[in-house]
Write a protein that holds these residues in place. Structure first.
Motif, PDB file in Angstrom:
ATOM      1  N   ASN A 123       0.796  -1.217   0.000  1.00 26.02           N
ATOM      2  CA  ASN A 123       0.000   0.000   0.000  1.00 26.02           C
ATOM      3  C   ASN A 123       0.835   1.277   0.000  1.00 26.02           C
ATOM      4  O   ASN A 123       0.284   2.371   0.140  1.00 26.02           O
ATOM      5  CB  ASN A 123      -0.932   0.005   1.221  1.00 26.02           C
ATOM      6  CG  ASN A 123      -2.103  -0.949   1.048  1.00 26.02           C
ATOM      7  OD1 ASN A 123      -3.092  -0.642   0.388  1.00 26.02           O
ATOM      8  ND2 ASN A 123      -1.989  -2.130   1.643  1.00 26.02           N
ATOM      9  N   ILE A 124       2.146   1.144  -0.170  1.00 23.93           N
ATOM     10  CA  ILE A 124       2.993   2.335  -0.253  1.00 23.93           C
ATOM     11  C   ILE A 124       2.589   3.234  -1.419  1.00 23.93           C
ATOM     12  O   ILE A 124       2.461   4.455  -1.257  1.00 23.93           O
ATOM     13  CB  ILE A 124       4.484   1.927  -0.369  1.00 23.93           C
ATOM     14  CG1 ILE A 124       4.973   1.365   0.978  1.00 23.93           C
ATOM     15  CG2 ILE A 124       5.342   3.115  -0.792  1.00 23.93           C
ATOM     16  CD1 ILE A 124       6.406   0.866   0.948  1.00 23.93           C
ATOM     17  N   PRO A 125       2.339   2.697  -2.635  1.00 27.64           N
ATOM     18  CA  PRO A 125       1.978   3.580  -3.751  1.00 27.64           C
ATOM     19  C   PRO A 125       0.489   3.957  -3.787  1.00 27.64           C
ATOM     20  O   PRO A 125       0.059   4.660  -4.691  1.00 27.64           O
ATOM     21  CB  PRO A 125       2.359   2.744  -4.976  1.00 27.64           C
ATOM     22  CG  PRO A 125       2.141   1.337  -4.533  1.00 27.64           C
ATOM     23  CD  PRO A 125       2.501   1.297  -3.076  1.00 27.64           C
ATOM     24  N   ARG A 126      -0.287   3.470  -2.806  1.00 34.41           N
ATOM     25  CA  ARG A 126      -1.737   3.701  -2.844  1.00 34.41           C
ATOM     26  C   ARG A 126      -2.074   5.164  -2.596  1.00 34.41           C
ATOM     27  O   ARG A 126      -1.551   5.792  -1.676  1.00 34.41           O
ATOM     28  CB  ARG A 126      -2.428   2.831  -1.790  1.00 34.41           C
ATOM     29  CG  ARG A 126      -3.949   2.945  -1.787  1.00 34.41           C
ATOM     30  CD  ARG A 126      -4.543   2.013  -0.769  1.00 34.41           C
ATOM     31  NE  ARG A 126      -4.261   2.451   0.579  1.00 34.41           N
ATOM     32  CZ  ARG A 126      -5.090   3.218   1.306  1.00 34.41           C
ATOM     33  NH1 ARG A 126      -6.244   3.626   0.802  1.00 34.41           N
ATOM     34  NH2 ARG A 126      -4.765   3.568   2.522  1.00 34.41           N
ATOM     35  N   GLU A 127      -2.949   5.692  -3.412  1.00 30.87           N
ATOM     36  CA  GLU A 127      -3.449   7.049  -3.214  1.00 30.87           C
ATOM     37  C   GLU A 127      -4.797   6.987  -2.508  1.00 30.87           C
ATOM     38  O   GLU A 127      -5.469   5.960  -2.477  1.00 30.87           O
ATOM     39  CB  GLU A 127      -3.554   7.767  -4.557  1.00 30.87           C
ATOM     40  CG  GLU A 127      -2.189   7.926  -5.247  1.00 30.87           C
ATOM     41  CD  GLU A 127      -2.293   8.706  -6.550  1.00 30.87           C
ATOM     42  OE1 GLU A 127      -3.433   9.082  -6.912  1.00 30.87           O
ATOM     43  OE2 GLU A 127      -1.258   8.923  -7.189  1.00 30.87           O
ATOM     44  N   GLU A 128      -5.219   8.114  -1.965  1.00 31.39           N
ATOM     45  CA  GLU A 128      -6.372   8.155  -1.076  1.00 31.39           C
ATOM     46  C   GLU A 128      -7.651   7.547  -1.656  1.00 31.39           C
ATOM     47  O   GLU A 128      -8.333   6.796  -0.956  1.00 31.39           O
ATOM     48  CB  GLU A 128      -6.632   9.610  -0.655  1.00 31.39           C
ATOM     49  CG  GLU A 128      -7.427   9.740   0.627  1.00 31.39           C
ATOM     50  CD  GLU A 128      -6.754   9.049   1.800  1.00 31.39           C
ATOM     51  OE1 GLU A 128      -7.487   8.400   2.571  1.00 31.39           O
ATOM     52  OE2 GLU A 128      -5.529   9.131   1.941  1.00 31.39           O
TER      53      GLU A 128
END
Length: 235
Positions: free
Chosen positions: A125-130
């Motif tokens: 989930n590091i690259p996950r955006e809101e």
């Protein structure tokens, strides 16, 4: 390593206590089933002494596991010779052997049966955006935690199972899980000139275990931090 004066040597500390002595006695009696059965029929608690969890539990754990194995061998049809599934190995052998071993360690939480890894959740989930949905982490057969920190993982395999979908990839999954655990540990640390040298003491452990050609095998893996590479990465 020489520049940072890192000379720590990793090795197993030898532990000798009543439990290890009792295990040695069981091994010495294992030349035949009848000899081992006779040994198991003798109480590991001395005559006249009251059982104490703190004093006798480790011997009780060794006794119960040896008795379980011997009972399987004594059965008219030894189930250990069957093509057992991963679930069978976990339920009948590894839960008894691994989980019960850590009842004496109050701070260690043993999570079993496809527990979702917190470390892999963090990485995925590091690259996950809101607006995006949170991704699920990888499920591991056994995970050890202290609070929310993970430092040990294990995967069970059964290569002979025709329905087994991971005859080889379970090793790669365990390696990846150990890397995720290490990254999560390092992100939690607060580094100073004094504490950066202690990074070398971080060790992650992993075990893969299961049946192959009617034999149960254990593979042990250890992952250490390379302080030089980690410092360069941070810089």
């Amino acid at each position: 390593m020489e520049g940072l004066q890192l000379d720590h040597v990793y090795h197993w500390e030898t532990i000798i206590n009543d439990a290890t002595k009792y295990i040695d006695e069981l091994i010495e009696s294992s030349g035949s089933r009848s000899n081992l059965r006779q040994k198991l029929q003798v109480s590991y608690v001395p005559s006249g002494e009251t059982y104490s969890f703190d004093k006798h539990y480790e011997m009780s754990w060794a006794h119960r596991f040896a008795d379980k194995l011997l009972s399987l061998f004594e059965a008219p049809r030894n189930p250990l010779l069957d093509k057992n599934s991963e679930g069978w190995i976990n339920c009948h052998l590894l839960a008894l052997f691994i989980d019960d071993c850590f009842l004496t360690c109050e701070e260690i939480q043993v999570h079993r049966c496809e527990e979702m890894s917190l470390a892999s959740i963090m990485r995925k989930n590091i690259p996950r955006e809101e607006p995006e949905k949170k991704k699920s982490g990888h499920k591991i057969d056994i995970i050890f935690r202290i609070d929310d920190m993970e430092y040990f993982g294990a995967e069970t395999f059964a290569d002979e199972d025709p329905h087994n979908s991971k005859p080889i990839s379970y090793k790669h999954k365990l390696y990846r899980e150990m890397k995720d655990q290490l990254d999560r540990l390092l992100k939690k640390l607060k580094f100073t000139k004094e504490t950066i040298k202690l990074v070398k003491n971080i060790v992650l452990h992993g075990i893969s275990h299961g049946g192959n050609d009617r034999k149960t095998k254990f593979y042990y893996y250890k992952k250490l931090v390379n302080p030089i590479l980690y410092i360069r990465k941070r810089l």
